[in-house]
Design an enzyme around this catalytic site. Sequence first.
Site, PDB file in Angstrom:
ATOM      1  N   HIS A 133      -4.831 -11.067   0.374  1.00  0.00           N
ATOM      2  CA  HIS A 133      -3.670 -11.059   1.279  1.00  0.00           C
ATOM      3  C   HIS A 133      -4.190 -11.305   2.691  1.00  0.00           C
ATOM      4  O   HIS A 133      -5.324 -10.930   2.999  1.00  0.00           O
ATOM      5  CB  HIS A 133      -3.024  -9.669   1.169  1.00  0.00           C
ATOM      6  CG  HIS A 133      -1.732  -9.503   1.892  1.00  0.00           C
ATOM      7  ND1 HIS A 133      -1.658  -9.290   3.246  1.00  0.00           N
ATOM      8  CD2 HIS A 133      -0.452  -9.511   1.438  1.00  0.00           C
ATOM      9  CE1 HIS A 133      -0.383  -9.152   3.591  1.00  0.00           C
ATOM     10  NE2 HIS A 133       0.367  -9.282   2.518  1.00  0.00           N
TER      11      HIS A 133
ATOM     12  N   ASP B 159      -8.596  -3.101  -1.173  1.00  0.00           N
ATOM     13  CA  ASP B 159      -7.194  -3.184  -0.763  1.00  0.00           C
ATOM     14  C   ASP B 159      -6.372  -2.804  -1.989  1.00  0.00           C
ATOM     15  O   ASP B 159      -6.228  -3.589  -2.929  1.00  0.00           O
ATOM     16  CB  ASP B 159      -6.905  -4.624  -0.301  1.00  0.00           C
ATOM     17  CG  ASP B 159      -5.415  -4.874  -0.085  1.00  0.00           C
ATOM     18  OD1 ASP B 159      -4.606  -3.999  -0.422  1.00  0.00           O
ATOM     19  OD2 ASP B 159      -5.079  -5.963   0.415  1.00  0.00           O
TER      20      ASP B 159
ATOM     21  N   GLN C 245      -1.350  -3.097  -3.960  1.00  0.00           N
ATOM     22  CA  GLN C 245      -0.564  -3.438  -5.154  1.00  0.00           C
ATOM     23  C   GLN C 245      -1.057  -2.695  -6.395  1.00  0.00           C
ATOM     24  O   GLN C 245      -0.555  -2.948  -7.494  1.00  0.00           O
ATOM     25  CB  GLN C 245      -0.625  -4.957  -5.406  1.00  0.00           C
ATOM     26  CG  GLN C 245      -0.059  -5.802  -4.292  1.00  0.00           C
ATOM     27  CD  GLN C 245       1.456  -5.684  -4.160  1.00  0.00           C
ATOM     28  OE1 GLN C 245       2.143  -5.206  -5.058  1.00  0.00           O
ATOM     29  NE2 GLN C 245       1.978  -6.103  -3.025  1.00  0.00           N
TER      30      GLN C 245
ATOM     31  N   LYS D 171       5.281   0.688  -0.698  1.00  0.00           N
ATOM     32  CA  LYS D 171       5.258  -0.070  -1.958  1.00  0.00           C
ATOM     33  C   LYS D 171       5.272   0.869  -3.159  1.00  0.00           C
ATOM     34  O   LYS D 171       5.257   0.424  -4.302  1.00  0.00           O
ATOM     35  CB  LYS D 171       4.017  -0.962  -2.004  1.00  0.00           C
ATOM     36  CG  LYS D 171       4.043  -2.073  -0.945  1.00  0.00           C
ATOM     37  CD  LYS D 171       2.856  -2.975  -1.089  1.00  0.00           C
ATOM     38  CE  LYS D 171       2.589  -3.821   0.127  1.00  0.00           C
ATOM     39  NZ  LYS D 171       3.554  -4.910   0.326  1.00  0.00           N
TER      40      LYS D 171
ATOM     41  N   CYS E 180       1.994 -14.259   1.986  1.00  0.00           N
ATOM     42  CA  CYS E 180       0.831 -13.870   2.806  1.00  0.00           C
ATOM     43  C   CYS E 180      -0.483 -14.147   2.087  1.00  0.00           C
ATOM     44  O   CYS E 180      -1.458 -13.408   2.252  1.00  0.00           O
ATOM     45  CB  CYS E 180       0.896 -12.400   3.239  1.00  0.00           C
ATOM     46  SG  CYS E 180       2.292 -12.029   4.261  1.00  0.00           S
TER      47      CYS E 180
HETATM   48  N1  PMP Z   1      -2.599  -6.213   0.724  1.00  0.00           N
HETATM   49  C1  PMP Z   1      -1.805  -6.573  -0.296  1.00  0.00           C
HETATM   50  C2  PMP Z   1      -2.430  -6.968  -1.589  1.00  0.00           C
HETATM   51  C3  PMP Z   1      -0.424  -6.560  -0.122  1.00  0.00           C
HETATM   52  O1  PMP Z   1       0.365  -6.925  -1.133  1.00  0.00           O
HETATM   53  C4  PMP Z   1       0.124  -6.165   1.109  1.00  0.00           C
HETATM   54  C5  PMP Z   1       1.613  -6.158   1.337  1.00  0.00           C
HETATM   55  N2  PMP Z   1       2.266  -7.305   0.908  1.00  0.00           N
HETATM   56  C6  PMP Z   1      -0.761  -5.793   2.126  1.00  0.00           C
HETATM   57  C7  PMP Z   1      -2.106  -5.823   1.899  1.00  0.00           C
HETATM   58  C8  PMP Z   1      -0.265  -5.343   3.459  1.00  0.00           C
HETATM   59  O2  PMP Z   1       0.442  -4.138   3.327  1.00  0.00           O
HETATM   60  P1  PMP Z   1       1.266  -3.534   4.557  1.00  0.00           P
HETATM   61  O3  PMP Z   1       2.169  -4.630   5.028  1.00  0.00           O
HETATM   62  O4  PMP Z   1       1.999  -2.392   3.961  1.00  0.00           O
HETATM   63  O5  PMP Z   1       0.284  -3.142   5.593  1.00  0.00           O
END
Ligand code: PMP
Length: 417
Positions: free
Chosen positions: A135, A212, A215, A238, A376
Amino acid sequence: MNYASTPLSVTINIDEIRSHFPSLHQKVNGYPLVYFDNGATSQKPDVVIEAVTQFYSQQNSNVHRGVHTLSQKATDLFEEARITVQKFINAKSSNEIIFTKGTTDSINLISSCIAHAPLLWRGEGGEVLISTMEHHSNIVPWQMLCEETGALLKVIPINDQGEIIWEEYLKLLSNKTKIVAITHVSNTLGTINPIKKMIDEAHKKNIPVLIDGAQAVPHMKVNVQDLDADFYCFSAHKMVGPTGIGILYGKEKWLNAMPPYQGGGSMIKSVSFEKTTYNDLPYKFEAGTPHIEGVLGLAKAIEFINGIGIENIQEYEHELLAYATKHLLEIEGLKIIGTAKEKASVISFVIEGIHAFDIGTLLDQMGIAVRTGHHCTQPLHERFNISSTVRASFAFYNTFSEIDRLVDGLKRIKKMI
Ligand code: PMP
């Protein structure tokens, strides 16, 4: 059309669960809502909404600051929440649980502080190792760090199924590698990476690993001690919790070795114009008034998930994934991007001749919420030579009949266009 009877091994009382989510019982564009954008954010159960409301209506006061009753109550609830998180991911100590704004903030905390910790970041130059499926939140902070320190960003390639190429990973791990930063589960492909094995390999070379987990934590059991992760990041929103609150887990020895991220109230022991001494963990990394109601809501979200059982959630979502994969593939011209052996409940796809944006817009008119675009993960989309996909990401409150509605909706769109 109903494609199949509900699979037999489902251990979840779906009606009971759904009754706790007020937002799921609304009509969108004249149809009962089907919410398949859980990868972006999940819906919230009544207990989480009540925890936030109750804080403002009954306990509202600042934490760690007052001797008065309300402040003490709020502080107790806040610190109990930290222990709830600690137990949920099996951290050794609650000192290792830092409240942040979310996954992005947690990764930025580490990327901002790590190069100032000689114990973790030895010498000049070096390399930061990430993967193709990251991401943007797990790419850009490292690029910024590389610009600042002269380190190089190295990228582990993936195969056509969307899996890390193991031999390439081993080749890229070297005595130049300063840190490996890798997603546990890809938000676009759904791939579950073999992070325990990856951490083991990195540790053989004394390289710290940041995971990270944005998910992963909502969908599977995460045990940071068993994984031996050095840092593990995730977001409450999430996992049926509030927005604007997340977690940085870090091994105590590493968090102690790093300087603070931000200066301000709470993160100090004493301040004078000549010298300031910093607070102990976890407060050293929690400058300013925290997102108190977010923390209390997160604790309720974890209790809610624990009430169902994360293993039950994982099993049920796996069945949703298998069911959706099977029936989506019956649609002519539909291609799933991300076909790893180990997958979480995310399906990104394209349909020949129809733009992802049009699919998303038409599905919305049928009350079905999906995500369209690059989610993203622009470099990952480039890897597959596509600019955008449609993503359906499932949560434990989704149903098989909702998947039927998605499949029927896509068939209608194919006829329309
Ligand atoms: N890493 C991953 C794999 C994500 O899916 C996301 C959110 N789409 C993020 C990081 C960023 O998370 P946040 O916007 O809650 O900071």
